[in-house]
Design a protein around this motif. Structure first.
Motif, mmCIF file in Angstrom:
data_model
loop_
_atom_site.group_PDB
_atom_site.id
_atom_site.type_symbol
_atom_site.label_atom_id
_atom_site.label_comp_id
_atom_site.label_asym_id
_atom_site.label_seq_id
_atom_site.Cartn_x
_atom_site.Cartn_y
_atom_site.Cartn_z
ATOM 1 N N ARG A 230 0.831 -1.209 0.000
ATOM 2 C CA ARG A 230 0.000 0.000 0.000
ATOM 3 C C ARG A 230 0.863 1.256 0.000
ATOM 4 N NH1 ARG A 230 -4.719 -0.637 -2.092
ATOM 5 N NH2 ARG A 230 -6.195 0.260 -0.607
ATOM 6 N N LEU A 231 2.006 1.226 0.653
ATOM 7 C CA LEU A 231 2.926 2.367 0.587
ATOM 8 C C LEU A 231 3.445 2.555 -0.834
ATOM 9 C CD1 LEU A 231 4.996 2.065 3.898
ATOM 10 C CD2 LEU A 231 3.563 4.000 3.195
ATOM 11 N N ALA A 232 3.748 1.453 -1.518
ATOM 12 C CA ALA A 232 4.182 1.549 -2.916
ATOM 13 C C ALA A 232 3.062 2.119 -3.777
ATOM 14 C CB ALA A 232 4.609 0.179 -3.423
ATOM 15 N N MET A 233 1.833 1.741 -3.510
ATOM 16 C CA MET A 233 0.708 2.275 -4.270
ATOM 17 C C MET A 233 0.497 3.754 -3.985
ATOM 18 S SD MET A 233 -1.935 -0.945 -3.938
ATOM 19 C CE MET A 233 -3.211 -0.191 -4.920
ATOM 20 N N CYS A 234 0.747 4.173 -2.749
ATOM 21 C CA CYS A 234 0.680 5.612 -2.431
ATOM 22 C C CYS A 234 1.719 6.392 -3.232
ATOM 23 C CB CYS A 234 0.895 5.831 -0.934
ATOM 24 S SG CYS A 234 -0.476 5.297 0.111
ATOM 25 N N SER A 235 2.934 5.849 -3.296
ATOM 26 C CA SER A 235 3.988 6.508 -4.077
ATOM 27 C C SER A 235 3.601 6.587 -5.544
ATOM 28 C CB SER A 235 5.306 5.752 -3.916
ATOM 29 O OG SER A 235 5.726 5.760 -2.572
ATOM 30 N N ALA A 244 8.048 3.727 -6.326
ATOM 31 C CA ALA A 244 7.086 2.639 -6.196
ATOM 32 C C ALA A 244 7.623 1.346 -6.804
ATOM 33 C CB ALA A 244 5.772 3.031 -6.867
ATOM 34 N N VAL A 245 8.295 1.464 -7.964
ATOM 35 C CA VAL A 245 8.868 0.280 -8.609
ATOM 36 C C VAL A 245 9.923 -0.357 -7.721
ATOM 37 C CG1 VAL A 245 10.307 -0.483 -10.537
ATOM 38 C CG2 VAL A 245 8.345 1.000 -10.962
ATOM 39 N N ARG A 249 9.739 -4.122 -6.144
ATOM 40 C CA ARG A 249 10.780 -5.113 -6.427
ATOM 41 C C ARG A 249 11.378 -5.656 -5.130
ATOM 42 N NH1 ARG A 249 12.344 -5.561 -11.697
ATOM 43 N NH2 ARG A 249 11.990 -3.814 -13.114
ATOM 44 N N ASP A 250 11.664 -4.763 -4.178
ATOM 45 C CA ASP A 250 12.216 -5.207 -2.896
ATOM 46 C C ASP A 250 11.234 -6.106 -2.159
ATOM 47 O OD1 ASP A 250 14.447 -3.708 -3.460
ATOM 48 O OD2 ASP A 250 13.852 -1.985 -2.228
ATOM 49 N N LEU A 251 9.979 -5.774 -2.231
ATOM 50 C CA LEU A 251 8.967 -6.580 -1.554
ATOM 51 C C LEU A 251 8.883 -7.978 -2.160
ATOM 52 C CD1 LEU A 251 6.699 -6.679 0.551
ATOM 53 C CD2 LEU A 251 5.161 -5.683 -1.149
ATOM 54 N N MET A 252 8.956 -8.077 -3.487
ATOM 55 C CA MET A 252 8.900 -9.379 -4.143
ATOM 56 C C MET A 252 10.146 -10.215 -3.853
ATOM 57 S SD MET A 252 7.263 -8.097 -7.767
ATOM 58 C CE MET A 252 7.337 -9.686 -8.569
ATOM 59 N N LYS A 253 11.296 -9.558 -3.672
ATOM 60 C CA LYS A 253 12.504 -10.295 -3.312
ATOM 61 C C LYS A 253 12.460 -10.764 -1.859
ATOM 62 C CE LYS A 253 15.588 -7.911 -6.563
ATOM 63 N NZ LYS A 253 16.743 -6.960 -6.686
ATOM 64 N N LEU A 271 5.627 -0.101 -14.164
ATOM 65 C CA LEU A 271 6.620 -0.130 -15.243
ATOM 66 C C LEU A 271 6.028 0.395 -16.549
ATOM 67 C CD1 LEU A 271 8.316 -3.583 -14.534
ATOM 68 C CD2 LEU A 271 9.347 -1.316 -14.222
ATOM 69 N N LEU A 272 4.772 0.096 -16.816
ATOM 70 C CA LEU A 272 4.133 0.644 -18.009
ATOM 71 C C LEU A 272 4.011 2.161 -17.926
ATOM 72 C CD1 LEU A 272 1.309 -1.996 -18.607
ATOM 73 C CD2 LEU A 272 3.247 -1.526 -20.113
ATOM 74 N N GLU A 273 3.780 2.683 -16.738
ATOM 75 C CA GLU A 273 3.721 4.135 -16.568
ATOM 76 C C GLU A 273 5.071 4.768 -16.883
ATOM 77 O OE1 GLU A 273 2.428 7.966 -15.741
ATOM 78 O OE2 GLU A 273 1.306 6.118 -16.165
ATOM 79 N N LEU A 274 6.148 4.072 -16.521
ATOM 80 C CA LEU A 274 7.492 4.567 -16.848
ATOM 81 C C LEU A 274 7.876 4.284 -18.295
ATOM 82 C CD1 LEU A 274 9.444 3.437 -13.645
ATOM 83 C CD2 LEU A 274 8.697 5.755 -14.220
#
Length: 507
Positions: A230-235, A244-245, A249-253, A271-274
């Motif tokens: 949710r913090l990543a989604m806020c960013s 956010a990316v 990525r850190d969360l998935m690792k 990533l699509l937004e970037l």
């Protein structure tokens, strides 16, 4: 001679009775056909003709596998149908206080259904509570708060828990439901992360001391993962997409086994937004696997990447003249694959159907998933030049490959029957018309039977009430019907010699 005598003895009442009987039979057939169509979604007469009469007439489906393979396929199809009708948490669900409630304040409409919110309450109880919550007063209060239906009562309970100690789940509830802006929600989630990581570290050390400690650690793990996502989604919502990316990525690792949260879908959208299409392809290569469950995000993102390679130069007129190139064929096949998985998405991407706020839960291959995907990814399709034009020209071709979507599939299992019922529970049908696939139009046999029933009933009534007038009408109708034939015969008689015409009439 006997036949002509029998016909001469028939009275008008016999014809009235005959017409009424045929009308009654047609009505019974119509009622049965309508009931069967409402229950099974298909015409009984059509099903019998396809399933039983066609084999007798020699029409055998050569593509059907052997009996053993067919039985295994049916079993797999049933299992897949059950799993596909499962309701999933929307990976990109909005914030209740900062987004859903603001929509309600502006429009006066409720974007979430009671069924959807009830599923969220069950999720919160599953992820954020455990059997040992009664040992800590704040957790005991929050255990009751997650079961509370009144939003104000939940918020009051969260404040009460925070007065006792720094409770991570209480801060989560306030961030989700009380915060009116994304910045306020982010602040509360950071506060929740600080408390949640402390509980996570303590339970990590004690997780092997017994089942109670293992349950606490599992709960604390869910809390930390939820907060970080949710913090990543806020960013992402505040424009800090690169941050956010990195967080995703850190969360998935850190938690690679928690695939149930579908964090990779959040990563794909960021990533699509970037416009970092190489990294998008790398994520798809990992998650677009035959052994992993599919989603509209996976299938349509794969189609978007292949369409991006050819869409800027694609022209349907030129393609019809020279044929499709290999790259164009790959793009079209990817679009057909995506449309087969979820046929509701193209109308939202092509803006043929209006969007609403996505629900908190989605049904894969259903209208709810299509809304959730298009709500966040429409901008990415618009950004790729010509992608929507290619989609517009090719998406309907999918249905030519799947003539019986509820019975057969091409690249996926047959489309599940349960999606319409579940989508009507998840989506606000008061101001949204649920998309249905396949569209249940009345079969020809039902329309024909209804017309035949009505016509014969009308004839029976008119013949009974006005027998002489109906006789005159029948004679006039028949004379009008045969008038062109009589005209042709007169012309033929005037042209042909009388001797030849005499020989022809004798023959």
């Amino acid at each position: 001679m006997e036949v002509s005598m029998f016909l001469n003895t028939l009275t008008p009442k016999f014809y009235v009775a005959l017409t009424g009987t045929s009308s009654l039979i047609s009505g019974l057939i119509l009622i049965f056909e309508w009931w069967y169509f409402r229950k099974y979604g298909t015409s009984f007469i059509e099903q019998v003709s396809v399933s039983h009469l066609r084999p007798l007439l020699g029409g055998v489906d050569n593509s059907s596998p052997t009996n053993s393979n067919s039985s295994n396929g049916d079993a797999d199809s049933n299992r897949q149908s059950v799993s596909e009708c499962k309701v999933w948490r929307n990976p990109l669900n909005l914030f209740r206080g900062a987004e859903y409630n603001r929509y309600t304040w502006v429009t006066g409409r409720e974007p979430l259904t009671y069924y959807d919110m009830n599923l969220s309450a069950q999720d919160h109880q599953t992820f954020f509570t455990c059997d040992s919550d009664h040992l800590r007063p704040a957790d005991a209060i929050m255990q009751k708060a997650w079961r509370e239906r009144n939003p104000q009562a939940r918020i009051s309970a969260a404040h009460e828990a925070l007065e006792l100690e720094d409770c991570a789940t209480a801060s989560i509830l306030l961030a989700e439901e009380e915060a009116t802006t994304i910045m306020e929600a982010e602040k509360l989630f950071k506060q929740a992360l600080k408390a949640g990581e402390g509980c996570y570290r303590r339970s990590q050390q004690l997780q092997y001391h017994g089942a109670q400690y293992e349950a606490q650690h599992r709960r604390d793990t869910n809390v930390v993962v939820y907060i970080k996502r949710r913090l990543a989604m806020c960013s992402r919502k505040l424009g800090r997409t690169r941050e956010a990316v990195k967080m995703l990525r850190d969360l998935m690792k850190e938690f690679p086994l928690l695939s149930m949260f579908n964090i990779h879908e959040n990563l794909l959208e960021s990533l699509l937004e970037l416009q970092n299409y190489a990294d998008v392809q790398a994520v798809l290569a990992k998650y677009d696997d035959i052994s992993l469950p599919k989603s509209a995000t996976i299938c349509y993102t794969a189609a978007l990447l292949k369409a991006r390679a050819v869409s800027d130069k694609f022209s349907p007129e030129a393609a019809s003249r020279r044929g499709l190139s290999t790259a164009e064929m790959n793009a079209v096949e990817a679009i057909h694959r995506a449309v087969e998985f979820n046929p509701h998405v193209p109308k939202y991407l092509l803006e043929m159907k209006s969007l609403i706020l996505p629900p908190e839960h989605i049904l894969k291959r259903g209208d709810s998933e299509a809304i959730a995907y298009a709500f966040f990814h429409l901008q990415h399709w618009k950004r790729v030049e010509g992608a929507l034009n290619l989609l517009h020209c090719t998406w309907e071709g999918t249905f030519r490959m799947i003539p019986y979507p509820l019975e057969k599939g091409h690249l996926f299992y047959p489309y599940p029957i349960c999606t319409e019922t579940a989508d009507r529970e998840l989506l606000p049908t008061v101001f949204h018309e649920v998309s249905v696939y396949p569209k249940k139009e009345l079969p020809f046999f039902i329309l024909f039977t209804a017309g035949l029933c009505s016509f014969t009933a009308m004839l029976a009534l008119l013949t009974h009430q006005f027998p002489e007038l109906m006789g005159v009408f029948a004679k006039a109708f028949l004379s009008t019907l045969f008038a062109p034939l009589n005209f042709i015969m007169e012309k033929v008689e005037s042209i042909l010699p009388s001797s030849l015409w005499h020989q022809l009439t004798r023959i």
